[in-house]
Write a protein that holds these residues in place. Structure first.
Motif, PDB file in Angstrom:
ATOM      1  N   GLU A 118       6.669  15.432   3.934  1.00 44.62           N
ATOM      2  CA  GLU A 118       8.018  14.383   4.250  1.00 44.62           C
ATOM      3  C   GLU A 118       9.633  14.841   4.214  1.00 44.62           C
ATOM      4  OE1 GLU A 118       8.742   9.830   4.026  1.00 44.62           O
ATOM      5  OE2 GLU A 118      10.147  10.890   2.551  1.00 44.62           O
ATOM      6  N   VAL A 119      10.131  15.491   5.270  1.00 47.76           N
ATOM      7  CA  VAL A 119      11.307  15.892   4.810  1.00 47.76           C
ATOM      8  C   VAL A 119      12.818  14.593   5.202  1.00 47.76           C
ATOM      9  CG1 VAL A 119      12.687  17.079   5.869  1.00 47.76           C
ATOM     10  CG2 VAL A 119      10.828  17.984   5.956  1.00 47.76           C
ATOM     11  N   GLY A 120      13.797  14.471   4.719  1.00 41.27           N
ATOM     12  CA  GLY A 120      14.312  13.427   5.030  1.00 41.27           C
ATOM     13  C   GLY A 120      15.792  13.995   4.556  1.00 41.27           C
ATOM     14  N   PRO A 121      16.513  12.692   4.634  1.00 37.04           N
ATOM     15  CA  PRO A 121      18.049  13.296   4.299  1.00 37.04           C
ATOM     16  C   PRO A 121      18.599  13.425   2.275  1.00 37.04           C
ATOM     17  CG  PRO A 121      18.252  11.004   4.953  1.00 37.04           C
ATOM     18  CD  PRO A 121      17.037  12.024   5.476  1.00 37.04           C
ATOM     19  N   ASP A 122      17.564  12.856   2.254  1.00 39.21           N
ATOM     20  CA  ASP A 122      16.726  12.561   0.251  1.00 39.21           C
ATOM     21  C   ASP A 122      17.026  14.431   0.033  1.00 39.21           C
ATOM     22  OD1 ASP A 122      18.524  10.573   1.227  1.00 39.21           O
ATOM     23  OD2 ASP A 122      16.707   9.102   0.140  1.00 39.21           O
ATOM     24  N   GLY A 123      15.981  14.718   0.607  1.00 35.71           N
ATOM     25  CA  GLY A 123      15.253  15.902   0.415  1.00 35.71           C
ATOM     26  C   GLY A 123      13.904  15.915   0.720  1.00 35.71           C
ATOM     27  N   ALA A 124      12.325  16.960   0.003  1.00 39.38           N
ATOM     28  CA  ALA A 124      11.038  17.081   0.731  1.00 39.38           C
ATOM     29  C   ALA A 124      10.285  16.623  -0.237  1.00 39.38           C
ATOM     30  CB  ALA A 124      11.633  18.355   1.560  1.00 39.38           C
ATOM     31  N   ARG A 125       9.315  16.454  -0.203  1.00 45.02           N
ATOM     32  CA  ARG A 125       8.141  16.593  -0.649  1.00 45.02           C
ATOM     33  C   ARG A 125       7.028  16.218  -0.059  1.00 45.02           C
ATOM     34  NH1 ARG A 125      11.197  12.236   0.076  1.00 45.02           N
ATOM     35  NH2 ARG A 125      12.976  12.868  -1.458  1.00 45.02           N
ATOM     36  N   ARG A 126       5.825  16.968  -0.568  1.00 40.14           N
ATOM     37  CA  ARG A 126       4.743  16.495  -0.466  1.00 40.14           C
ATOM     38  C   ARG A 126       4.220  14.973  -0.153  1.00 40.14           C
ATOM     39  NH1 ARG A 126       0.229  19.909   0.049  1.00 40.14           N
ATOM     40  NH2 ARG A 126       0.876  22.420  -0.859  1.00 40.14           N
ATOM     41  N   THR A 127       3.456  14.453   1.168  1.00 42.25           N
ATOM     42  CA  THR A 127       3.366  13.231   1.403  1.00 42.25           C
ATOM     43  C   THR A 127       1.717  12.871   1.489  1.00 42.25           C
ATOM     44  OG1 THR A 127       3.421  11.120   2.818  1.00 42.25           O
ATOM     45  CG2 THR A 127       4.281  13.542   3.421  1.00 42.25           C
ATOM     46  N   ASP A 128       0.983  12.079   1.736  1.00 45.44           N
ATOM     47  CA  ASP A 128      -0.740  11.925   2.880  1.00 45.44           C
ATOM     48  C   ASP A 128      -0.216  11.203   4.053  1.00 45.44           C
ATOM     49  OD1 ASP A 128      -1.677  13.135   0.639  1.00 45.44           O
ATOM     50  OD2 ASP A 128      -1.719  11.111  -1.159  1.00 45.44           O
ATOM     51  N   ALA A 129       1.331  11.066   4.293  1.00 46.58           N
ATOM     52  CA  ALA A 129       1.466   9.942   5.675  1.00 46.58           C
ATOM     53  C   ALA A 129       1.384  10.792   6.465  1.00 46.58           C
ATOM     54  CB  ALA A 129       2.610   9.821   5.253  1.00 46.58           C
ATOM     55  N   PRO A 130       0.887   9.693   7.708  1.00 45.67           N
ATOM     56  CA  PRO A 130       0.645  10.540   8.929  1.00 45.67           C
ATOM     57  C   PRO A 130       1.478  11.343   9.629  1.00 45.67           C
ATOM     58  CG  PRO A 130       0.228   8.472   9.781  1.00 45.67           C
ATOM     59  CD  PRO A 130       0.905   8.618   7.972  1.00 45.67           C
ATOM     60  N   ALA A 131       0.858  12.671  10.196  1.00 52.28           N
ATOM     61  CA  ALA A 131       2.286  13.561  11.088  1.00 52.28           C
ATOM     62  C   ALA A 131       2.725  13.397  11.954  1.00 52.28           C
ATOM     63  CB  ALA A 131       1.528  15.293  10.472  1.00 52.28           C
ATOM     64  N   ASP A 132       4.031  13.434  12.168  1.00 52.24           N
ATOM     65  CA  ASP A 132       4.972  12.698  13.197  1.00 52.24           C
ATOM     66  C   ASP A 132       4.825  14.876  14.097  1.00 52.24           C
ATOM     67  OD1 ASP A 132       6.027  11.143  12.949  1.00 52.24           O
ATOM     68  OD2 ASP A 132       7.172  11.228  10.883  1.00 52.24           O
ATOM     69  N   LEU A 133       5.188  15.902  12.719  1.00 56.13           N
ATOM     70  CA  LEU A 133       5.059  17.166  13.970  1.00 56.13           C
ATOM     71  C   LEU A 133       4.049  17.656  13.540  1.00 56.13           C
ATOM     72  CD1 LEU A 133       8.613  17.527  13.655  1.00 56.13           C
ATOM     73  CD2 LEU A 133       7.596  16.198  15.745  1.00 56.13           C
ATOM     74  N   ALA A 134       3.127  19.072  13.864  1.00 52.67           N
ATOM     75  CA  ALA A 134       2.180  20.405  13.567  1.00 52.67           C
ATOM     76  C   ALA A 134       3.012  20.908  13.773  1.00 52.67           C
ATOM     77  CB  ALA A 134       1.049  19.890  13.957  1.00 52.67           C
ATOM     78  N   LEU A 135       2.568  22.076  13.142  1.00 55.36           N
ATOM     79  CA  LEU A 135       3.592  23.527  13.205  1.00 55.36           C
ATOM     80  C   LEU A 135       2.667  24.750  12.268  1.00 55.36           C
ATOM     81  CD1 LEU A 135       7.248  23.266  12.174  1.00 55.36           C
ATOM     82  CD2 LEU A 135       5.469  21.829  10.627  1.00 55.36           C
ATOM     83  N   ASP A 136       2.640  25.836  12.291  1.00 54.03           N
ATOM     84  CA  ASP A 136       2.304  26.945  11.305  1.00 54.03           C
ATOM     85  C   ASP A 136       3.561  26.968  10.595  1.00 54.03           C
ATOM     86  OD1 ASP A 136       3.629  28.942  12.859  1.00 54.03           O
ATOM     87  OD2 ASP A 136       1.274  29.176  13.619  1.00 54.03           O
ATOM     88  N   VAL A 137       3.144  28.196   9.398  1.00 53.20           N
ATOM     89  CA  VAL A 137       4.367  28.612   8.523  1.00 53.20           C
ATOM     90  C   VAL A 137       5.223  29.472   9.209  1.00 53.20           C
ATOM     91  CG1 VAL A 137       3.302  30.113   7.613  1.00 53.20           C
ATOM     92  CG2 VAL A 137       3.998  28.969   6.010  1.00 53.20           C
TER      93      VAL A 137
END
Ligand code: COA
Length: 405
Positions: free
Chosen positions: A337-356
């Motif tokens: 999850e990426v937001g204005p407060d930073g980024a962290r791993r999550t189990d939430a469903p993805a909005d966007l999928a991409l490779d590294v």
């Protein structure tokens, strides 16, 4: 299939692997004199060779430094350089094997990011690198190009002797600082090869420095290239800018003003400049600064995706969840999850999928998520999230590296 082993090089293998690299890049072997001057820039550290028996057939190298990321933090990074495979051993997996070992080493050493410049754009995507910062090639016409009267002026530009350049440039580069995302530190080992090529006995570059009220605050390393030949007797000389850095707009304008004032040249050429450098806007007639090309410059690979995403800042927008896949470093595969407060791993469903590698393209703010989605590089599961990702990842200044390695 050729058999080869990949392992760190030894102290005794420094010169032979350097020669191998030079031959792969179509340069001459170094003489003993040159090796005495630059050998210290090729230490047996962070170098992996591919060996057929005792004979080196491939080499990958890197050095540890820092990179500025959006938000202004300087983050540890591996700067990958010195990549070459012997011409009679290419296309049999030598580079792939070396890259796998090198990436595993970066991950084991806890580096969040790796960067490189690619000789050809088709090489590094398969290893998870993405084109993360572009650079433009400019040609400015002389004597037509003139700075307009409101361009800030001040300070003094002076030419350095080669000895002064060798002594002063490293500290001046540090003083200017990593003020754009994508700029990297230049460790002491970076300078000898650059000095040798440009201001050493075989180099033909000049170095001009700008000083303002607080001292030296910008420099340019440039050469005069003569294009006159039997075939084109009217072609004049041009100045070719190799390295230009300035702490602010006054120093930058003064260095360009100086370059455009040099007599007996028909133009100034510069490659890999920042895409948003406002050179054309400094001129009375912007058409005198032509952009000849915009090319990939810095390639970036998130090595530790969680650490890399947490290291940069994000602009105000609702959060997005990214599903990242990483074939070579599978520990990175997961949702973030990426937001204005930073980024962290999550189990939430993805909005966007991409490779590294695509995450590498997004990371410094060069490319918009919606552009990458339109190009089929991001799979969009929620269209509104792609627009939020644009807002989160965008940066005020375009990313730029500005260091050759
Ligand atoms: C670029 C270079 C290091 C690649 O080494 P290599 O051992 O031939 O690479 P690999 O065999 O591991 O190639 C892996 C894949 O990348 C492809 N590839 C590698 N180099 C390529 C190139 N220059 N152009 C197009 N495809 C390339 C291979 O075809 C192979 O594809 P596949 O997996 O579908 O079969 C080597 O060609 C070289 O030394 N070139 C000259 C120096 C140079 O350009 N160095 C890079 C400096 S940034």
């Amino acid at each position: 299939m050729t058999a080869f082993d990949v392992r760190p090089i030894t102290e005794e293998e420094r010169r032979s692997t350097f020669d191998l690299l030079r031959r792969a890049l179509h340069s001459r072997r170094v003489t003993d004199d040159v090796w005495a001057r630059i050998g210290e820039s090729w230490p047996a550290v962070h170098k992996f060779g591919a060996f057929d028996g005792e004979t080196p057939v491939g080499i990958v190298s890197s050095y540890d430094t820092e990179i500025a990321v959006p938000g202004g933090r300087a983050v540890p990074v591996a700067a990958v350089e010195g990549v070459g495979v012997r011409a009679d051993r290419t296309r049999r997996g030598v580079l792939s094997a070396m890259m796998a070992v090198q990436l595993a080493d970066f991950a084991a050493r806890g580096l969040p990011l790796a960067v490189l410049h690619a000789s050809e754009p088709t090489i590094y995507g398969r290893f998870g690198y993405g084109s993360a910062a572009l650079g433009k090639t400019l040609r400015v016409a002389r004597p037509a190009a003139r700075l307009h009267e409101r361009v800030p002026a001040g300070g003094d530009v002076r030419l350095l002797t080669p000895a002064e350049a060798v002594k002063d440039l490293p500290a001046l580069y540090r003083r200017i600082g990593l003020h754009r995302p994508g700029m990297i530190g230049r460790p002491d080992s970076w300078w000898p090869i650059s000095h040798d090529r440009h201001v050493g006995p075989d180099g033909d570059h000049l170095v001009a420095v700008h000083s303002g009220p607080d001292g030296d605050d910008g420099f340019v390393v440039y050469a005069t290239i003569t294009r006159r030949s039997l075939g084109s007797p009217d072609e004049g000389a041009v100045l070719e800018v190799h390295d230009l850095h300035a702490a602010g707009p006054v120093a930058r304008a003064a260095l360009w003003r100086y370059l455009l004032s040099v007599d007996l040249v028909s133009g100034v050429h510069a490659r890999h400049r920042p895409v948003d450098e406002p050179l054309a806007l400094l001129l009375t007639d912007h058409r005198h600064a032509a952009t000849l090309a915009v090319e990939d410059d810095l390639w970036l690979r998130p090595v530790d995706v969680a650490a890399a995403l947490a290291a940069r800042s994000y602009r105000a927008a609702g959060p997005v969840v990214l599903a990242v896949t990483d074939r070579l470093l599978p520990a990175n595969t997961g949702h973030y999850e990426v937001g204005p407060d930073g980024a962290r791993r999550t189990d939430a469903p993805a909005d966007l999928a991409l490779d590294v590698g695509t995450l590498g393209m997004l990371y410094l703010g060069q490319w918009a998520a919606t552009t990458l989605a339109a190009a089929g590089r991001i799979e969009v599961r929620d269209p509104a999230a792609a627009v939020r990702a644009d807002e989160l990842f965008t940066t005020v200044t375009a990313p730029w590296c500005g260091t050759h390695f």
